[in-house]
Design a protein around this motif. Structure first.
Motif, PDB file in Angstrom:
ATOM      1  N   CYS A  40       0.810  -1.225   0.000  1.00  0.00           N
ATOM      2  CA  CYS A  40       0.000   0.000   0.000  1.00  0.00           C
ATOM      3  C   CYS A  40       0.845   1.278   0.000  1.00  0.00           C
ATOM      4  O   CYS A  40       0.416   2.298  -0.545  1.00  0.00           O
ATOM      5  N   CYS A  43       1.490   3.899  -2.715  1.00  0.00           N
ATOM      6  CA  CYS A  43       0.413   4.793  -3.142  1.00  0.00           C
ATOM      7  C   CYS A  43      -0.222   5.584  -1.995  1.00  0.00           C
ATOM      8  O   CYS A  43      -0.960   6.535  -2.248  1.00  0.00           O
ATOM      9  N   HIS A  44       0.001   5.156  -0.752  1.00  0.00           N
ATOM     10  CA  HIS A  44      -0.675   5.789   0.384  1.00  0.00           C
ATOM     11  C   HIS A  44       0.303   6.132   1.508  1.00  0.00           C
ATOM     12  O   HIS A  44       1.027   5.257   1.992  1.00  0.00           O
ATOM     13  N   ARG A  64     -13.640   7.073   8.905  1.00  0.00           N
ATOM     14  CA  ARG A  64     -13.632   8.260   8.037  1.00  0.00           C
ATOM     15  C   ARG A  64     -14.636   8.054   6.895  1.00  0.00           C
ATOM     16  O   ARG A  64     -14.697   6.966   6.325  1.00  0.00           O
ATOM     17  N   GLY A  67     -13.968   8.987   0.502  1.00  0.00           N
ATOM     18  CA  GLY A  67     -13.810  10.099  -0.424  1.00  0.00           C
ATOM     19  C   GLY A  67     -13.773  11.460   0.237  1.00  0.00           C
ATOM     20  O   GLY A  67     -14.233  12.441  -0.365  1.00  0.00           O
ATOM     21  N   TYR A  74     -10.618  12.520  -5.971  1.00  0.00           N
ATOM     22  CA  TYR A  74     -11.211  11.176  -5.993  1.00  0.00           C
ATOM     23  C   TYR A  74     -11.965  10.934  -7.301  1.00  0.00           C
ATOM     24  O   TYR A  74     -12.400  11.874  -7.971  1.00  0.00           O
ATOM     25  N   SER A  75     -12.198   9.653  -7.583  1.00  0.00           N
ATOM     26  CA  SER A  75     -13.129   9.288  -8.651  1.00  0.00           C
ATOM     27  C   SER A  75     -14.533   9.700  -8.209  1.00  0.00           C
ATOM     28  O   SER A  75     -14.819   9.807  -7.011  1.00  0.00           O
ATOM     29  N   THR A 104     -13.908   2.868  -9.093  1.00  0.00           N
ATOM     30  CA  THR A 104     -12.819   3.440  -8.295  1.00  0.00           C
ATOM     31  C   THR A 104     -11.562   3.539  -9.146  1.00  0.00           C
ATOM     32  O   THR A 104     -11.332   2.707 -10.033  1.00  0.00           O
ATOM     33  N   MET A 106      -8.655   3.328  -7.761  1.00  0.00           N
ATOM     34  CA  MET A 106      -7.604   2.587  -7.061  1.00  0.00           C
ATOM     35  C   MET A 106      -7.305   1.338  -7.895  1.00  0.00           C
ATOM     36  O   MET A 106      -8.051   0.366  -7.884  1.00  0.00           O
TER      37      MET A 106
HETATM   38  C1  HEC Z   1      -1.547   1.777  -7.334  1.00  0.00           C
HETATM   39  C2  HEC Z   1      -1.815   2.666  -6.240  1.00  0.00           C
HETATM   40  C3  HEC Z   1      -2.599   2.113  -5.050  1.00  0.00           C
HETATM   41  C4  HEC Z   1      -2.316   1.014  -4.279  1.00  0.00           C
HETATM   42  C5  HEC Z   1      -1.200   0.003  -4.454  1.00  0.00           C
HETATM   43  C6  HEC Z   1      -3.292   1.019  -3.205  1.00  0.00           C
HETATM   44  N1  HEC Z   1      -4.155   2.071  -3.351  1.00  0.00           N
HETATM   45 FE1  HEC Z   1      -5.712   2.530  -2.121  1.00  0.00          FE
HETATM   46  N2  HEC Z   1      -6.239   4.075  -3.340  1.00  0.00           N
HETATM   47  C7  HEC Z   1      -5.557   4.458  -4.477  1.00  0.00           C
HETATM   48  C8  HEC Z   1      -6.272   5.533  -5.125  1.00  0.00           C
HETATM   49  C9  HEC Z   1      -5.866   6.262  -6.416  1.00  0.00           C
HETATM   50  C10 HEC Z   1      -7.418   5.784  -4.328  1.00  0.00           C
HETATM   51  C11 HEC Z   1      -8.561   6.760  -4.612  1.00  0.00           C
HETATM   52  C12 HEC Z   1      -9.664   5.929  -5.254  1.00  0.00           C
HETATM   53  C13 HEC Z   1     -10.800   6.698  -5.893  1.00  0.00           C
HETATM   54  O1  HEC Z   1     -10.864   7.926  -5.807  1.00  0.00           O
HETATM   55  O2  HEC Z   1     -11.642   6.001  -6.511  1.00  0.00           O
HETATM   56  C14 HEC Z   1      -7.362   4.846  -3.214  1.00  0.00           C
HETATM   57  C15 HEC Z   1      -8.297   4.781  -2.200  1.00  0.00           C
HETATM   58  C16 HEC Z   1      -8.213   3.953  -1.095  1.00  0.00           C
HETATM   59  C17 HEC Z   1      -9.148   3.946   0.000  1.00  0.00           C
HETATM   60  C18 HEC Z   1     -10.339   4.875   0.167  1.00  0.00           C
HETATM   61  C19 HEC Z   1      -9.790   6.177   0.765  1.00  0.00           C
HETATM   62  C20 HEC Z   1     -10.815   7.233   1.089  1.00  0.00           C
HETATM   63  O3  HEC Z   1     -10.381   8.323   1.498  1.00  0.00           O
HETATM   64  O4  HEC Z   1     -12.029   6.999   0.958  1.00  0.00           O
HETATM   65  C21 HEC Z   1      -8.710   2.999   0.890  1.00  0.00           C
HETATM   66  C22 HEC Z   1      -9.362   2.606   2.205  1.00  0.00           C
HETATM   67  C23 HEC Z   1      -7.518   2.422   0.333  1.00  0.00           C
HETATM   68  N3  HEC Z   1      -7.245   3.008  -0.864  1.00  0.00           N
HETATM   69  C24 HEC Z   1      -6.757   1.457   0.964  1.00  0.00           C
HETATM   70  C25 HEC Z   1      -5.643   0.844   0.390  1.00  0.00           C
HETATM   71  C26 HEC Z   1      -4.871  -0.193   1.052  1.00  0.00           C
HETATM   72  C27 HEC Z   1      -5.091  -0.674   2.477  1.00  0.00           C
HETATM   73  C28 HEC Z   1      -3.924  -0.602   0.153  1.00  0.00           C
HETATM   74  C29 HEC Z   1      -2.912  -1.721   0.300  1.00  0.00           C
HETATM   75  C30 HEC Z   1      -3.488  -3.057   0.332  1.00  0.00           C
HETATM   76  C31 HEC Z   1      -4.091   0.205  -1.049  1.00  0.00           C
HETATM   77  N4  HEC Z   1      -5.130   1.074  -0.857  1.00  0.00           N
HETATM   78  C32 HEC Z   1      -3.301   0.096  -2.181  1.00  0.00           C
HETATM   79  C33 HEC Z   1      -4.372   3.924  -4.950  1.00  0.00           C
HETATM   80  C34 HEC Z   1      -3.772   2.764  -4.462  1.00  0.00           C
END
Ligand code: HEC
Length: 128
Positions: A40, A43-44, A64, A67, A74-75, A104, A106
């Protein structure tokens, strides 16, 4: 035998990852930190007010509204998801993000190992 089976069946269901209501406390936050670092963190951020990488910071994610990080683009799907992140919702989302939030941005295939999901969610609960 019947009694043994009736005790085994729920255990098997949990092992198969069907126990969506498993409390996050079942996981190990230290092991979850390692999952976060490898799956994760590219990206986070996990820091309070942490800058967006490809995704928003996950500080305070449990509880939380979806979005809701100010300034993150966000999307439309995530912005209008209309729920707050709970342990159960994270359990549904992390193995299959685009199945739970169609559209999404993500681009993550999902974490398929149920023990890793439990550990990761236990770690996410420490980000507050
Ligand atoms: C390739 C990049 C990438 C990876 C790897 C990734 N994410 Fe994300 N994540 C994103 C993006 C971009 C968004 C925004 C999604 C949207 O706006 O639809 C997101 C959104 C999220 C959200 C919602 C956040 C919100 O504020 O509502 C969560 C929870 C989340 N990710 C958890 C994780 C976790 C835990 C992992 C590891 C297992 C992970 N992500 C791995 C890119 C990534």
């Amino acid at each position: 035998m019947d009694r043994l089976l009736s005790r085994l069946v729920p255990v098997l269901a949990l092992t198969a990852g069907l126990g969506a209501a498993v409390p996050a406390a079942a996981g190990d936050p230290d092991a979850g930190h390692a999952v976060f670092a490898s799956r994760c963190a590219m990206c986070h951020s996990a820091a309070k007010g942490g800058a967006a990488i490809l995704g928003p910071t996950l500080f305070g994610i449990v509880g939380r509204p979806a979005g809701s990080v100010k300034g993150f683009s966000y999307s439309a799907a995530m912005k209008s998801a209309g729920f707050s992140w709970t342990n159960d919702r994270l359990h549904a989302y992390l193995p299959a993000p685009s199945a739970m939030v169609p559209g999404t941005k993500m681009t993550f295939m999902g974490l398929k190992n149920p023990a890793q999901v439990d550990n990761l969610i236990a770690y996410l609960n420490t980000l507050k």
